[in-house]
Design a protein around this motif. Sequence first.
Motif, short mmCIF file in Angstrom:
data_model
loop_
_atom_site.label_atom_id
_atom_site.label_comp_id
_atom_site.label_asym_id
_atom_site.label_seq_id
_atom_site.Cartn_x
_atom_site.Cartn_y
_atom_site.Cartn_z
N UNK A 247 12.20 8.55 138.31
CA UNK A 247 11.62 7.93 137.12
C UNK A 247 12.22 6.54 137.00
N UNK A 248 11.37 5.52 136.92
CA UNK A 248 11.80 4.14 136.72
C UNK A 248 11.21 3.63 135.42
N UNK A 249 12.01 2.87 134.67
CA UNK A 249 11.57 2.35 133.37
C UNK A 249 11.96 0.88 133.25
N UNK A 250 11.04 0.10 132.68
CA UNK A 250 11.29 -1.28 132.31
C UNK A 250 11.49 -1.35 130.81
N UNK A 251 12.54 -2.03 130.36
CA UNK A 251 12.84 -2.12 128.93
C UNK A 251 13.51 -3.46 128.64
N UNK A 260 16.17 6.01 129.02
CA UNK A 260 14.81 6.56 129.07
C UNK A 260 14.59 7.34 130.37
N UNK A 261 15.08 6.81 131.49
CA UNK A 261 14.87 7.51 132.77
C UNK A 261 15.61 8.84 132.78
N UNK A 262 16.83 8.85 132.28
CA UNK A 262 17.63 10.08 132.28
C UNK A 262 17.02 11.14 131.36
N UNK A 263 16.62 10.72 130.16
CA UNK A 263 16.04 11.68 129.23
C UNK A 263 14.73 12.24 129.78
N UNK A 264 13.92 11.38 130.42
CA UNK A 264 12.66 11.86 131.01
C UNK A 264 12.94 12.89 132.11
N UNK A 281 7.22 0.45 129.81
CA UNK A 281 6.54 0.55 131.09
C UNK A 281 7.34 1.48 132.00
N UNK A 282 6.65 2.31 132.76
CA UNK A 282 7.35 3.27 133.61
C UNK A 282 6.55 3.58 134.86
N UNK A 283 7.27 4.09 135.83
CA UNK A 283 6.67 4.59 137.07
C UNK A 283 7.44 5.86 137.44
N UNK A 284 6.74 6.99 137.46
CA UNK A 284 7.39 8.28 137.70
C UNK A 284 6.69 9.02 138.84
#
Length: 300
Positions: A247-251, A260-264, A281-284
């Motif tokens: 899971x990758x997140x932009x913030x 956000x990535x860890x919680x997801x 924004x994310x890419x999972x």
Amino acid sequence: MEIYKIPFRAMACHCEVVIAMQSKDDAHAIAQKAIAEVQRIETKYSRYREDSIVSCINAAAGREAVTCDDETWSLLKYADSLYQVSDGLFDITSGVLRRVWNFKVPQIPAGQDLEQVLELIGWGGVRLEEQRIQLPKAGMEIDFGGFGKEYASDRAASLISHQGVQHGYVNLGGDIRVIGPKPDGQAWMMGIQDPRKKGALTATIPMLAGGLATSGDYERYFEVNGQRYCHVLNPRSGQPVSHWRSVSVLAPLAVVAGNCTTIAMLKETDGLAYLESTGMRYLAIDNEGRMHSDSHSESR
């Protein structure tokens, strides 16, 4: 204006400060200040150092409360907020699970051993009062590993920015904080690692500013009978998560992206709904290799 890349090692990973400036000497001088800030944070919060504030808090578990300085208190309060918004899944007392999970050895812990460690997990029972923290049970520990690198990345980037740098970024083992675009206004292109092909990229994300972080099941893991056991562990069951490969997140901040990535990852099948709720924004990539992204994400 030239782009200077200054590599270094900290927090058990390869790191890099990238700065665009007229002078090489100025770029390196500013980068050294950023590196010193990363090293300061590592020294202060490392659980491997007996003189760190984290080790002092852990040593006092079950005995007495420990008074914290302003920075540590703010991080503890932040950890508390993450515990609340994640419904207890982001728990900085769950690091004790490493006592039974060793990802250098392909061995599943015995049920009894796991149960004993699970009794020492529970941020909800930690007392936070008047800038003092008390861990209620002897043997309990806190660990800032869940957001330490991201926090350091943000701090280092902020320091660089206050030195007048407008173009560059800080990368601490994939936890990235971008200060501003390239000198020509173009975005920095950040690669997202393919979770199943070492050295290959699954996407490239353009960044002008803000933070980027990735969590995955490929960083530390072992396989037994064809099943992958990764280092992201559910604090309730003590078992590795299994729904997401990465899971990758932009913030706006690296620390927010990382949380956000860890919680997801920890929310497993509910992770996608959680990511959507953040507005980030994310890419999972799920455990079947399917890619999921928000409607604004671009990958190449």
